[in-house]
Design an enzyme around this catalytic site. Structure first.
Site, short mmCIF file in Angstrom:
data_model
loop_
_atom_site.label_atom_id
_atom_site.label_comp_id
_atom_site.label_asym_id
_atom_site.label_seq_id
_atom_site.Cartn_x
_atom_site.Cartn_y
_atom_site.Cartn_z
N SER A 20 -5.03 8.55 -13.56
CA SER A 20 -4.16 8.54 -12.40
C SER A 20 -3.93 7.09 -12.03
CB SER A 20 -4.79 9.33 -11.23
OG SER A 20 -6.11 8.87 -10.96
N GLU A 22 -2.48 4.22 -9.00
CA GLU A 22 -2.15 3.97 -7.59
C GLU A 22 -1.09 2.90 -7.46
OE1 GLU A 22 -5.31 4.00 -4.61
OE2 GLU A 22 -4.64 1.99 -4.02
N ASP A 114 -8.49 1.20 7.56
CA ASP A 114 -9.15 -0.03 8.02
C ASP A 114 -9.09 -0.15 9.53
OD1 ASP A 114 -9.71 -0.82 5.42
OD2 ASP A 114 -7.84 -1.95 5.22
N PHE A 224 -10.29 -9.88 -2.70
CA PHE A 224 -10.17 -8.46 -2.37
C PHE A 224 -11.55 -7.80 -2.42
CE2 PHE A 224 -7.89 -4.30 -3.77
CZ PHE A 224 -7.94 -3.83 -2.47
N HIS A 274 -9.00 6.26 -12.56
CA HIS A 274 -7.96 5.98 -11.56
C HIS A 274 -7.72 4.47 -11.56
CE1 HIS A 274 -5.56 6.74 -7.95
NE2 HIS A 274 -6.10 5.66 -7.42
#
Length: 306
Positions: A20, A22, A114, A224, A274
């Site tokens: 998958s 994103e 968040d 990140f 993913h």
């Protein structure tokens, strides 16, 4: 380097690799072109689903909805829409969920979201909203027979007191109806494998899909990671050392690092991945090719004239 099909052939039984991918909704016309170019590139690999991220605020919500609606209209991809609890009442969120159902979406990635003031600050639930992800999952399931994915954190959520407490939070999401979990990205596979063992020991049986971040830009990825609580091993920094201004070599190293990670996980019996694409297709496409996936007939219809 052997391909994933070589690794799988040595196993008892055959379990096809599933992926998958994103994406995030574009903010500009130029980003829109990059996104749809990536979708056109990756769609023929027939991913199990593609997810589209979502942030607080009406404009982001609208961009997510529009991107998902276009995917349904113009492709045969199966989109999963992200949804968060941030800055919205239950009624507002329920309305978004219903609008997704009406648009043909049958899969939602349910997240708390968040904190309003940014990562590292205290999260404040909306007074009239869903307080926790488990509440959001239950709310989604009340509205429609959606498949619901939730997040999981192999190195624990940054706000969790302990990993065990974080696994308790995952169990609450499962008890509320979550069908599968997608992990925060990680760079050391042992971190993921130990986490799955602990999750299973806690009685959680849903699929725990590893989230993979192909490192397009090391400095950006490391930053990140710091924000999300993922550790960056020394060896990874060393591989990208001295390549800040050498884009071509950096891409080759990035492909090698990502290939090593996913093929090692295949050796450990993992067959579902993913990918956090950052709306870029080339590296994800190359990794999928190594995993044994091959492009099928084109799946993206020509965009209709405005």
């Amino acid at each position: 380097m052997p391909t994933a099909s070589h690794h799988r052939a040595s196993r008892d039984g055959y379990r096809p690799i599933q992926v998958s991918i994103e994406f995030f909704p574009p903010k500009t016309d130029e980003m829109e072109k990059v996104l749809w170019s990536s979708i056109e590139r990756l769609a023929p690999l027939q991913p199990k689903f593609v997810s589209v991220t979502y942030g607080a605020g009406g404009s982001t919500r609208e961009r997510t909805h529009n991107t998902v609606a276009r995917m349904i209209k113009e492709t045969s991809l199966k989109p999963a829409a992200h949804l968060t609890c941030v800055d919205a009442t239950r009624e507002e969120i329920d309305e978004v969920v219903q609008s997704y159902w009406d648009a043909g979406v049958r899969h939602i990635v349910a997240l708390r979201g968040d904190p309003q003031d940014g990562v590292g600050t205290a999260y404040r639930p909306h007074p009239g909203g869903y307080a926790r992800t488990s509440d959001l999952v239950a709310g989604i399931k009340r509205i429609g027979d959606f498949k619901v994915s939730v997040s999981a954190y192999p190195e624990k959520h940054p706000e969790a007191a302990t990993l065990d407490a974080d696994i308790d939070a995952l169990k609450a999401k499962v008890d509320a109806g979550a069908d599968q979990a997608i992990t925060q990205f990680f760079f050391e596979n042992d971190v993921y494998l130990r986490y799955v063992d602990k999750v299973r020991a806690a009685g959680i049986e849903i699929p725990i899909i590893p989230g993979i971040l192909p490192v397009q830009n090391f400095k950006q990825s490391a930053n990140f990671a710091r924000r999300t609580g993922a550790s960056v091993p020394y060896w990874l920094a060393a591989r990208f050392e001295g390549l800040d201004n050498d884009v071509d070599t950096r891409r080759l190293i990035a492909a090698a690092v990502a290939a090593e990670q996913v093929l090692d996980l295949v050796d450990e019996g993992v067959n579902d991945f993913h990918f956090y694409s950052m709306n870029r297709s080339d590296l994800v496409y190359a990794i999928c090719h190594l995993l044994g996936l091959r492009a099928q007939a084109p799946k993206v219809a020509a965009a209709k004239a405005a």
